[in-house]
Design a protein around this motif. Structure first.
Motif, PDB file in Angstrom:
ATOM      1  N   GLU A  76       0.855  -1.186   0.000  1.00  0.00           N
ATOM      2  CA  GLU A  76       0.000   0.000   0.000  1.00  0.00           C
ATOM      3  C   GLU A  76       0.893   1.238   0.000  1.00  0.00           C
ATOM      4  OE1 GLU A  76      -3.342   0.224  -0.021  1.00  0.00           O
ATOM      5  OE2 GLU A  76      -3.651  -1.949   0.010  1.00  0.00           O
ATOM      6  N   GLU A  77       0.492   2.270  -0.726  1.00  0.00           N
ATOM      7  CA  GLU A  77       1.266   3.516  -0.758  1.00  0.00           C
ATOM      8  C   GLU A  77       1.488   4.063   0.639  1.00  0.00           C
ATOM      9  OE1 GLU A  77      -0.626   6.438  -3.202  1.00  0.00           O
ATOM     10  OE2 GLU A  77      -0.528   5.190  -4.997  1.00  0.00           O
ATOM     11  N   ILE A  78       0.455   4.068   1.445  1.00  0.00           N
ATOM     12  CA  ILE A  78       0.543   4.656   2.782  1.00  0.00           C
ATOM     13  C   ILE A  78       1.534   3.897   3.656  1.00  0.00           C
ATOM     14  CG2 ILE A  78      -1.381   3.398   3.817  1.00  0.00           C
ATOM     15  CD1 ILE A  78      -0.554   7.147   4.284  1.00  0.00           C
ATOM     16  N   ASP A  79       1.710   2.601   3.423  1.00  0.00           N
ATOM     17  CA  ASP A  79       2.692   1.830   4.191  1.00  0.00           C
ATOM     18  C   ASP A  79       4.109   2.300   3.900  1.00  0.00           C
ATOM     19  OD1 ASP A  79       0.654   0.354   5.341  1.00  0.00           O
ATOM     20  OD2 ASP A  79       0.856  -1.315   3.917  1.00  0.00           O
ATOM     21  N   VAL A  80       4.387   2.634   2.647  1.00  0.00           N
ATOM     22  CA  VAL A  80       5.706   3.154   2.266  1.00  0.00           C
ATOM     23  C   VAL A  80       5.913   4.528   2.894  1.00  0.00           C
ATOM     24  CG1 VAL A  80       7.159   3.879   0.338  1.00  0.00           C
ATOM     25  CG2 VAL A  80       5.737   1.822   0.136  1.00  0.00           C
ATOM     26  N   VAL A  81       4.901   5.375   2.837  1.00  0.00           N
ATOM     27  CA  VAL A  81       4.986   6.716   3.427  1.00  0.00           C
ATOM     28  C   VAL A  81       5.212   6.609   4.929  1.00  0.00           C
ATOM     29  CG1 VAL A  81       3.695   8.841   3.880  1.00  0.00           C
ATOM     30  CG2 VAL A  81       3.623   7.796   1.614  1.00  0.00           C
ATOM     31  N   ASN A  82       4.474   5.730   5.602  1.00  0.00           N
ATOM     32  CA  ASN A  82       4.624   5.576   7.044  1.00  0.00           C
ATOM     33  C   ASN A  82       6.000   5.022   7.408  1.00  0.00           C
ATOM     34  OD1 ASN A  82       2.149   6.645   7.739  1.00  0.00           O
ATOM     35  ND2 ASN A  82       1.109   4.674   7.632  1.00  0.00           N
ATOM     36  N   ALA A  83       6.556   4.143   6.587  1.00  0.00           N
ATOM     37  CA  ALA A  83       7.900   3.616   6.838  1.00  0.00           C
ATOM     38  C   ALA A  83       8.934   4.746   6.770  1.00  0.00           C
ATOM     39  CB  ALA A  83       8.237   2.512   5.843  1.00  0.00           C
ATOM     40  N   LEU A  84       8.782   5.638   5.805  1.00  0.00           N
ATOM     41  CA  LEU A  84       9.684   6.791   5.708  1.00  0.00           C
ATOM     42  C   LEU A  84       9.497   7.745   6.886  1.00  0.00           C
ATOM     43  CD1 LEU A  84       9.521   7.485   1.892  1.00  0.00           C
ATOM     44  CD2 LEU A  84      11.542   6.827   3.196  1.00  0.00           C
ATOM     45  N   ARG A  85       8.266   7.926   7.311  1.00  0.00           N
ATOM     46  CA  ARG A  85       8.005   8.774   8.474  1.00  0.00           C
ATOM     47  C   ARG A  85       8.661   8.197   9.716  1.00  0.00           C
ATOM     48  NH1 ARG A  85       1.906  10.482   9.261  1.00  0.00           N
ATOM     49  NH2 ARG A  85       2.938  11.785  10.794  1.00  0.00           N
ATOM     50  N   ASP A  86       8.530   6.893   9.909  1.00  0.00           N
ATOM     51  CA  ASP A  86       9.160   6.232  11.061  1.00  0.00           C
ATOM     52  C   ASP A  86      10.674   6.372  11.017  1.00  0.00           C
ATOM     53  OD1 ASP A  86       6.675   5.477  12.004  1.00  0.00           O
ATOM     54  OD2 ASP A  86       6.821   3.421  11.242  1.00  0.00           O
ATOM     55  N   TYR A  87      11.248   6.180   9.832  1.00  0.00           N
ATOM     56  CA  TYR A  87      12.699   6.304   9.688  1.00  0.00           C
ATOM     57  C   TYR A  87      13.168   7.717  10.034  1.00  0.00           C
ATOM     58  CZ  TYR A  87      17.330   6.594   7.714  1.00  0.00           C
ATOM     59  OH  TYR A  87      18.662   6.827   7.544  1.00  0.00           O
ATOM     60  N   LEU A  88      12.510   8.731   9.462  1.00  0.00           N
ATOM     61  CA  LEU A  88      12.916  10.114   9.701  1.00  0.00           C
ATOM     62  C   LEU A  88      12.723  10.521  11.161  1.00  0.00           C
ATOM     63  CD1 LEU A  88      11.698  11.999   6.504  1.00  0.00           C
ATOM     64  CD2 LEU A  88      14.017  11.293   7.103  1.00  0.00           C
ATOM     65  N   SER A  89      11.740   9.961  11.830  1.00  0.00           N
ATOM     66  CA  SER A  89      11.523  10.310  13.233  1.00  0.00           C
ATOM     67  C   SER A  89      12.668   9.826  14.113  1.00  0.00           C
ATOM     68  CB  SER A  89      10.186   9.765  13.731  1.00  0.00           C
ATOM     69  OG  SER A  89      10.214   8.351  13.781  1.00  0.00           O
ATOM     70  N   GLY A  90      13.456   8.862  13.648  1.00  0.00           N
ATOM     71  CA  GLY A  90      14.595   8.369  14.397  1.00  0.00           C
ATOM     72  C   GLY A  90      15.899   9.082  14.102  1.00  0.00           C
ATOM     73  N   VAL A  91      15.884  10.031  13.186  1.00  0.00           N
ATOM     74  CA  VAL A  91      17.099  10.769  12.822  1.00  0.00           C
ATOM     75  C   VAL A  91      17.393  11.821  13.894  1.00  0.00           C
ATOM     76  CG1 VAL A  91      18.083  12.363  11.121  1.00  0.00           C
ATOM     77  CG2 VAL A  91      16.761  10.382  10.365  1.00  0.00           C
ATOM     78  N   ALA A  92      18.669  11.941  14.247  1.00  0.00           N
ATOM     79  CA  ALA A  92      19.073  12.911  15.269  1.00  0.00           C
ATOM     80  C   ALA A  92      18.661  14.327  14.876  1.00  0.00           C
ATOM     81  CB  ALA A  92      20.588  12.852  15.468  1.00  0.00           C
ATOM     82  N   GLY A  93      18.045  15.034  15.814  1.00  0.00           N
ATOM     83  CA  GLY A  93      17.632  16.415  15.585  1.00  0.00           C
ATOM     84  C   GLY A  93      16.215  16.566  15.076  1.00  0.00           C
ATOM     85  N   VAL A  94      15.618  15.497  14.574  1.00  0.00           N
ATOM     86  CA  VAL A  94      14.244  15.570  14.058  1.00  0.00           C
ATOM     87  C   VAL A  94      13.268  15.400  15.216  1.00  0.00           C
ATOM     88  CG1 VAL A  94      12.531  14.483  12.564  1.00  0.00           C
ATOM     89  CG2 VAL A  94      14.889  14.752  11.769  1.00  0.00           C
ATOM     90  N   ARG A  95      12.403  16.366  15.386  1.00  0.00           N
ATOM     91  CA  ARG A  95      11.401  16.334  16.466  1.00  0.00           C
ATOM     92  C   ARG A  95       9.999  16.030  15.963  1.00  0.00           C
ATOM     93  NH1 ARG A  95      14.796  15.671  20.224  1.00  0.00           N
ATOM     94  NH2 ARG A  95      16.113  17.435  20.727  1.00  0.00           N
ATOM     95  N   ASN A  96       9.750  16.350  14.685  1.00  0.00           N
ATOM     96  CA  ASN A  96       8.411  16.198  14.132  1.00  0.00           C
ATOM     97  C   ASN A  96       8.539  15.791  12.671  1.00  0.00           C
ATOM     98  OD1 ASN A  96       5.619  16.388  13.838  1.00  0.00           O
ATOM     99  ND2 ASN A  96       5.654  18.576  13.445  1.00  0.00           N
ATOM    100  N   VAL A  97       7.667  14.887  12.235  1.00  0.00           N
ATOM    101  CA  VAL A  97       7.673  14.455  10.836  1.00  0.00           C
ATOM    102  C   VAL A  97       6.266  14.636  10.274  1.00  0.00           C
ATOM    103  CG1 VAL A  97       8.100  12.558   9.238  1.00  0.00           C
ATOM    104  CG2 VAL A  97       9.495  12.774  11.303  1.00  0.00           C
ATOM    105  N   VAL A  98       6.191  15.289   9.124  1.00  0.00           N
ATOM    106  CA  VAL A  98       4.913  15.564   8.477  1.00  0.00           C
ATOM    107  C   VAL A  98       4.931  14.980   7.075  1.00  0.00           C
ATOM    108  CG1 VAL A  98       3.378  17.405   7.672  1.00  0.00           C
ATOM    109  CG2 VAL A  98       4.684  17.714   9.767  1.00  0.00           C
ATOM    110  N   ALA A  99       3.836  14.359   6.679  1.00  0.00           N
ATOM    111  CA  ALA A  99       3.694  13.849   5.317  1.00  0.00           C
ATOM    112  C   ALA A  99       2.556  14.604   4.634  1.00  0.00           C
ATOM    113  CB  ALA A  99       3.407  12.356   5.323  1.00  0.00           C
ATOM    114  N   GLN A 100       2.832  15.087   3.427  1.00  0.00           N
ATOM    115  CA  GLN A 100       1.818  15.781   2.641  1.00  0.00           C
ATOM    116  C   GLN A 100       1.576  14.991   1.367  1.00  0.00           C
ATOM    117  OE1 GLN A 100       4.084  19.505   2.583  1.00  0.00           O
ATOM    118  NE2 GLN A 100       2.281  20.479   3.491  1.00  0.00           N
TER     119      GLN A 100
END
Length: 65
Positions: free
Chosen positions: A32-56
Motif C-alpha cells: 500500500e502507498e501509505i505503508d511506504v509513506v509511514n515507513a519513511l516517516r518512522d525512519y525520519l523520526s529516528g534521525v538525530a535532531g528531528v522532532r516532528n515528521v509531516v507527510a503531505q
C-alpha cells in the motif's frame, strides 16, 4: 498515483530533511502507498535532531471537457 513529501522538522519547526515520493511502480499491488509513506516517516523520526515528521499528499486531477 499521488505524490508525497515527507518532511522532518527540528524543535523550532524548521525543515531539516525532506523526501519526495513521486511514484511506486507495481505490476500488481504488493504494498500500500501509505505503508511506504509511514515507513519513511518512522525512519525520519529516528534521525538525530528531528522532532516532528509531516507527510503531505498531492494529487493531480485532470478534467477532460
Amino acid at each position: 498515483m499521488a505524490t508525497y513529501v515527507i518532511t522532518g522538522r527540528n524543535g523550532s519547526n524548521e525543515p531539516l530533511v525532506s523526501v519526495n515520493v513521486s511514484g511506486i511502480n507495481q505490476d500488481a499491488q504488493v504494498v500500500e502507498e501509505i505503508d511506504v509513506v509511514n515507513a519513511l516517516r518512522d525512519y525520519l523520526s529516528g534521525v538525530a535532531g528531528v522532532r516532528n515528521v509531516v507527510a503531505q499528499k498531492y494529487e493531480q486531477v485532470i478534467t477532460v471537457v
